[in-house]
Design a protein around this motif. Sequence first.
Motif, PDB file in Angstrom:
ATOM      1  N   HIS A   1       0.830  -1.219   0.000  1.00 16.77           N
ATOM      2  CA  HIS A   1       0.000   0.000   0.000  1.00 16.77           C
ATOM      3  C   HIS A   1       0.855   1.256   0.000  1.00 16.77           C
ATOM      4  N   ASP A   2       0.187   2.418  -0.155  1.00 13.93           N
ATOM      5  CA  ASP A   2       0.951   3.642  -0.372  1.00 13.93           C
ATOM      6  C   ASP A   2       1.440   4.317   0.910  1.00 13.93           C
ATOM      7  N   GLY A   3       1.282   3.635   2.047  1.00 10.46           N
ATOM      8  CA  GLY A   3       1.776   4.175   3.314  1.00 10.46           C
ATOM      9  C   GLY A   3       3.293   4.262   3.384  1.00 10.46           C
TER      10      GLY A   3
ATOM     11  N   GLY B  98      -4.107  -2.635  -6.227  1.00 14.33           N
ATOM     12  CA  GLY B  98      -5.487  -2.280  -5.870  1.00 14.33           C
ATOM     13  C   GLY B  98      -5.528  -0.911  -5.196  1.00 14.33           C
ATOM     14  N   ASP B  99      -4.574  -0.662  -4.300  1.00 14.10           N
ATOM     15  CA  ASP B  99      -4.519   0.624  -3.599  1.00 14.10           C
ATOM     16  C   ASP B  99      -4.255   1.754  -4.597  1.00 14.10           C
ATOM     17  N   LEU B 100      -3.465   1.471  -5.636  1.00  7.12           N
ATOM     18  CA  LEU B 100      -3.131   2.498  -6.636  1.00  7.12           C
ATOM     19  C   LEU B 100      -4.290   2.765  -7.587  1.00  7.12           C
TER      20      LEU B 100
ATOM     21  N   GLU C 152     -14.058   4.291  -1.934  1.00  5.67           N
ATOM     22  CA  GLU C 152     -13.578   2.901  -1.980  1.00  5.67           C
ATOM     23  C   GLU C 152     -12.767   2.570  -0.725  1.00  5.67           C
ATOM     24  N   HIS C 153     -12.087   3.594  -0.153  1.00  6.13           N
ATOM     25  CA  HIS C 153     -11.367   3.396   1.105  1.00  6.13           C
ATOM     26  C   HIS C 153     -12.341   3.311   2.283  1.00  6.13           C
ATOM     27  N   LYS C 154     -13.416   4.092   2.222  1.00  2.00           N
ATOM     28  CA  LYS C 154     -14.435   3.984   3.280  1.00  2.00           C
ATOM     29  C   LYS C 154     -15.009   2.561   3.299  1.00  2.00           C
TER      30      LYS C 154
ATOM     31  N   LEU D 185      -6.476  -7.992   2.580  1.00  4.71           N
ATOM     32  CA  LEU D 185      -5.486  -6.911   2.649  1.00  4.71           C
ATOM     33  C   LEU D 185      -6.137  -5.583   2.245  1.00  4.71           C
ATOM     34  N   HIS D 186      -5.620  -4.505   2.798  1.00  7.56           N
ATOM     35  CA  HIS D 186      -6.153  -3.162   2.532  1.00  7.56           C
ATOM     36  C   HIS D 186      -6.328  -2.897   1.032  1.00  7.56           C
ATOM     37  N   GLY D 187      -5.261  -3.100   0.260  1.00  6.33           N
ATOM     38  CA  GLY D 187      -5.305  -2.792  -1.174  1.00  6.33           C
ATOM     39  C   GLY D 187      -6.234  -3.731  -1.939  1.00  6.33           C
TER      40      GLY D 187
ATOM     41  N   GLN E  33      -9.049  -5.004  -0.765  1.00  4.59           N
ATOM     42  CA  GLN E  33     -10.405  -4.528  -0.493  1.00  4.59           C
ATOM     43  C   GLN E  33     -10.676  -3.225  -1.246  1.00  4.59           C
ATOM     44  N   CYS E  34      -9.661  -2.338  -1.282  1.00  3.36           N
ATOM     45  CA  CYS E  34      -9.829  -1.060  -1.992  1.00  3.36           C
ATOM     46  C   CYS E  34     -10.037  -1.303  -3.482  1.00  3.36           C
ATOM     47  N   GLY E  35      -9.336  -2.295  -4.033  1.00  2.00           N
ATOM     48  CA  GLY E  35      -9.481  -2.615  -5.456  1.00  2.00           C
ATOM     49  C   GLY E  35     -10.902  -3.036  -5.771  1.00  2.00           C
TER      50      GLY E  35
END
Length: 350
Positions: free
Chosen positions: A123-125, A170-172, A250-252, A266-268, A270-272
């Motif tokens: 992810h982008d963190g 996915g995060d991107l 999508e992050h919400k 994973l975060h990304g 789910q965001c995807g």
Amino acid sequence: MTPKSQKWMQLPRSIAIGHGTIADTACMCAELKLDRRALIVTGRKTRKIAGESVSDILESDGFATDIAIVTNADQENIDSVTGTAENASFLIGVGGGTVIDVAKLASTQLDIPFLSVPTTASHDGIASMRASIARDGDTVSVPAQAPLGIIADTAIIARAPYRFLASGCGDLISNYTAVMDWQLAQRLRNVPYSEYAAALSQMTAQIVMDAADMIKPELEESVRLVLKALVSSGVAMSIAGSSRPASGSEHKFSHALDRIAPEPALHGEQCGVGTIMIMYLHGGNWQQIRDALRMIGAPVTARELGIPDQYIIEALVRAAEIRPERYTILGTGLTRDAAENVARITGVVG
Ligand SMILES: [Zn+2]
């Protein structure tokens, strides 16, 4: 001190992405004029993968190092790091998202610099000025300092399970809907908007979409491409002074899943999946998003996320409750019928 100006951008100063860049850790620390006392913040596994190498590289160059092990992104772990950091003049976070977030927040509290040495590209963190932390049974995103330097060694990251890299994609790709939500909020709520940040954020998503057929397991070039995009995404957030360019509805949805799903993915990832459905709500080309994610090998359905259908619907209904002050296409929330429709039409639930 808190800056009085609203237009304060905090960006990473030195960035090294490539094969074997970890060997340049001491060199980067010297270039950044860092004092020779480092605390390496790492995880149990990532200590062996890269933490000890970083320690050896620094020690052989005359740095004094200590190691702090992180198990979770929570206040207890942050306190334990700040407690061991007495003698350190800077922190190096060597590991995945949890480690980087704890190092970022601990260094912010200690008011000393921090370097980001990711061992995954999930992810982008790795480059941003925000961190996720568990608080009262929930995961919240809090402001922190950006890393002073980033050392992303593609040889190390290529050895991590491919699932992490696909998650990073996915995060991107979620930057697309994040920017659409931001533009909507600008039109309807007059929220501050940055064309530069939005353009950079969209471009990073576009690069990943265009390269979807070249992102494959065990290919260091894929890792390099995704890392560059993750860093650019972090820079877009720095330019905006907010996570808006890379975090919308999508992050919400992903944060709502983290709250309610028995076993979140994973975060990304789910965001995807969130991006597919949110793109549908925006009236955009959601099929293109789905096809790119599928080609990359990232999940595109509830089943592939390993999350039962009902939690996907529930998360869509409840997503508007997350950070309600952040206006998005979700408005005040979807009705259950509408949530079922979007999940079914996009094929996320069967
Ligand atoms: Zn994200």
